[in-house]
Design an enzyme around this catalytic site. Structure first.
Site, PDB file in Angstrom:
ATOM      1  N   LEU A 107       0.690  -1.089   0.043  1.00  0.00           N
ATOM      2  CA  LEU A 107      -0.052  -0.148  -0.158  1.00  0.00           C
ATOM      3  C   LEU A 107       0.511   1.469   0.097  1.00  0.00           C
ATOM      4  O   LEU A 107       0.490   2.411   0.292  1.00  0.00           O
ATOM      5  CB  LEU A 107      -0.934   0.084   1.631  1.00  0.00           C
ATOM      6  CG  LEU A 107      -2.158  -1.122   1.120  1.00  0.00           C
ATOM      7  CD1 LEU A 107      -2.777  -1.204   2.243  1.00  0.00           C
ATOM      8  CD2 LEU A 107      -2.836  -0.904   0.036  1.00  0.00           C
ATOM      9  N   HIS A 113      -4.422  -4.770  -9.226  1.00  0.00           N
ATOM     10  CA  HIS A 113      -5.410  -3.742  -8.373  1.00  0.00           C
ATOM     11  C   HIS A 113      -6.207  -4.199  -8.455  1.00  0.00           C
ATOM     12  O   HIS A 113      -7.020  -5.222 -10.106  1.00  0.00           O
ATOM     13  CB  HIS A 113      -5.015  -2.923  -9.201  1.00  0.00           C
ATOM     14  CG  HIS A 113      -5.869  -1.448  -8.816  1.00  0.00           C
ATOM     15  ND1 HIS A 113      -5.263  -0.375  -7.877  1.00  0.00           N
ATOM     16  CD2 HIS A 113      -7.226  -1.062  -9.014  1.00  0.00           C
ATOM     17  CE1 HIS A 113      -7.026   0.026  -7.414  1.00  0.00           C
ATOM     18  NE2 HIS A 113      -7.926   0.469  -8.442  1.00  0.00           N
TER      19      HIS A 113
END
Ligand code: GRF
Length: 201
Positions: free
Chosen positions: A84, A103
């Site tokens: 992240l 993603h």
């Protein structure tokens, strides 16, 4: 020589696990290092189970710290699997074209800063889209912007919540990421792959 992979994780690590399982009997690539910015990331436990060296960054923004670890383990390919934070620019420069990210949406929609976790699926539901999916792309200096290598589509079903949609997309991720890594191993570098099989509702 198998392609040597470092996988970066921040959380659950289910994509890491799917990749490790997929590569178990595949000679073309091996995960040689797992990296995390969080000591509590469950993905570190998967590394331990598989006997793979794992490291928690002292400072995840320090490119030199990354490069030292990557060089020590002769890493050819970096896989961001639920990682992240931004990859330091020095690492992007040293590994350009050899860093991929997964993603949980069909980029270029529903990506960019702040678009992670359930927020992605909430945005998909709010848009009224009938199809979502996942994307594997090359990583550059910006979040979710690099060239797309592969996508897998999943339906958005009536009554879906962000949680049910996330779970359906995650299943597709577990097939897509290993497929892209295997293709990269065959080609010696990440390459675009044709649309894989769509998942069923
Ligand atoms: C996945 O949805 C991935 O697309 C996103 O973060 C999630 C990570 O899940 N980047 P896990 O840690 O692999 O279970």
């Amino acid at each position: 020589m198998p392609l040597k992979i470092a996988v970066c994780v921040s959380g659950g690590g289910s994509n890491l696990l799917a990749l490790l399982e997929s590569l178990r009997n595949f000679g073309g690539a091996q995960v040689v290092l797992v990296l995390s910015n969080r000591a509590s990331a469950a993905g570190l436990g998967h590394a331990k189970t598989f006997g793979i060296p794992a490291s928690v960054f002292r400072n995840a923004s320090d490119g030199d710290e990354w490069l030292e670890l990557l060089r020590e383990h002769h890493v050819d390919l970096i896989v961001l699997a639920g990682y992240l934070k931004l990859v330091p620019p020095a690492v992007i420069a040293a590994y350009r074209g050899r860093i991929i990210n997964i993603h949980p949406a069909l980029l270029p929609s529903f990506g960019g800063p702040g678009m992670y976790g359930l927020r992605v699926h909430q945005a998909v539901l709010a848009s009224g889209a009938k199809v979502s999916g996942c994307t594997v792309h090359l990583v550059d200096e910006e979040y979710d912007r690099g060239p797309i290598l592969a996508q897998s589509r999943v339906p958005v079903l009536p009554g879906d919540t962000a949680e049910t949609l996330a779970a359906r997309v995650l299943e597709a991720e577990h097939r897509l990421l290993p497929a892209v890594v295997r293709a990269a191993a065959d080609a010696g570098r990440p390459i675009p792959i044709p649309q894989p099989v769509e998942s069923n509702p």
